[in-house]
Design a protein around this motif. Structure first.
Motif, mmCIF file in Angstrom:
data_model
loop_
_atom_site.group_PDB
_atom_site.id
_atom_site.type_symbol
_atom_site.label_atom_id
_atom_site.label_comp_id
_atom_site.label_asym_id
_atom_site.label_seq_id
_atom_site.Cartn_x
_atom_site.Cartn_y
_atom_site.Cartn_z
ATOM 1 N N SER A 75 2.165 -15.594 -2.533
ATOM 2 C CA SER A 75 1.352 -16.641 -1.918
ATOM 3 C C SER A 75 1.553 -16.689 -0.410
ATOM 4 O O SER A 75 2.592 -16.272 0.117
ATOM 5 N N ARG A 76 0.552 -17.216 0.272
ATOM 6 C CA ARG A 76 0.657 -17.412 1.727
ATOM 7 C C ARG A 76 1.818 -18.353 2.051
ATOM 8 O O ARG A 76 2.509 -18.162 3.035
ATOM 9 N N ALA A 77 2.012 -19.352 1.205
ATOM 10 C CA ALA A 77 3.112 -20.301 1.418
ATOM 11 C C ALA A 77 4.464 -19.596 1.323
ATOM 12 O O ALA A 77 5.366 -19.863 2.128
ATOM 13 N N ASP A 78 4.601 -18.686 0.360
ATOM 14 C CA ASP A 78 5.858 -17.936 0.236
ATOM 15 C C ASP A 78 6.090 -17.025 1.448
ATOM 16 O O ASP A 78 7.209 -16.929 1.951
ATOM 17 N N ALA A 92 4.908 -17.508 4.439
ATOM 18 C CA ALA A 92 5.215 -18.400 5.558
ATOM 19 C C ALA A 92 6.670 -18.846 5.519
ATOM 20 O O ALA A 92 7.363 -18.827 6.542
ATOM 21 N N ARG A 93 7.116 -19.225 4.352
ATOM 22 C CA ARG A 93 8.507 -19.677 4.191
ATOM 23 C C ARG A 93 9.481 -18.557 4.580
ATOM 24 O O ARG A 93 10.451 -18.774 5.289
ATOM 25 N N SER A 112 4.442 -21.692 9.622
ATOM 26 C CA SER A 112 3.618 -22.523 8.750
ATOM 27 C C SER A 112 2.600 -21.664 7.995
ATOM 28 O O SER A 112 2.286 -20.545 8.392
ATOM 29 N N ARG A 113 2.081 -22.232 6.917
ATOM 30 C CA ARG A 113 1.030 -21.553 6.157
ATOM 31 C C ARG A 113 -0.206 -21.369 7.038
ATOM 32 O O ARG A 113 -0.911 -20.372 6.954
ATOM 33 N N GLN A 114 -0.442 -22.345 7.918
ATOM 34 C CA GLN A 114 -1.577 -22.251 8.851
ATOM 35 C C GLN A 114 -1.398 -21.064 9.802
ATOM 36 O O GLN A 114 -2.372 -20.398 10.150
#
Length: 72
Positions: free
Chosen positions: A51-54, A56-57, A62-64
């Motif tokens: 995922s994009r969130a993963d 980013a983390r 940030s995900r943005q």
């Protein structure tokens, strides 16, 4: 008509400006290549289900920020 000013006294500074400009252009091209590689790598991870969130983390952004990197 005005006579051309003798700039020979400024030659070292003018030469350095040319060198710095060439280096800046070179580094801008490198940055473009690295950005393209980063996009390809991120897209590959996304295609594999990350995922994009993963992402980013893991990158500490940030995900943005990931969205912006992928959008270019």
């Amino acid at each position: 008509m005005t006579a051309d000013k003798d700039l020979s006294v400024y030659r070292p500074a003018l030469d350095r400006i040319r060198e710095v400009r060439e280096q800046a252009i070179h580094h801008a091209r490198l940055a473009q290549r690295f950005a393209a590689e980063r996009r390809e790598l991120m897209q590959s991870l996304i295609d594999q289900g990350v995922s994009r969130a993963d992402i980013a983390r893991e990158l500490g952004v940030s995900r943005q920020a990931i969205q912006k990197m992928l959008a270019v």
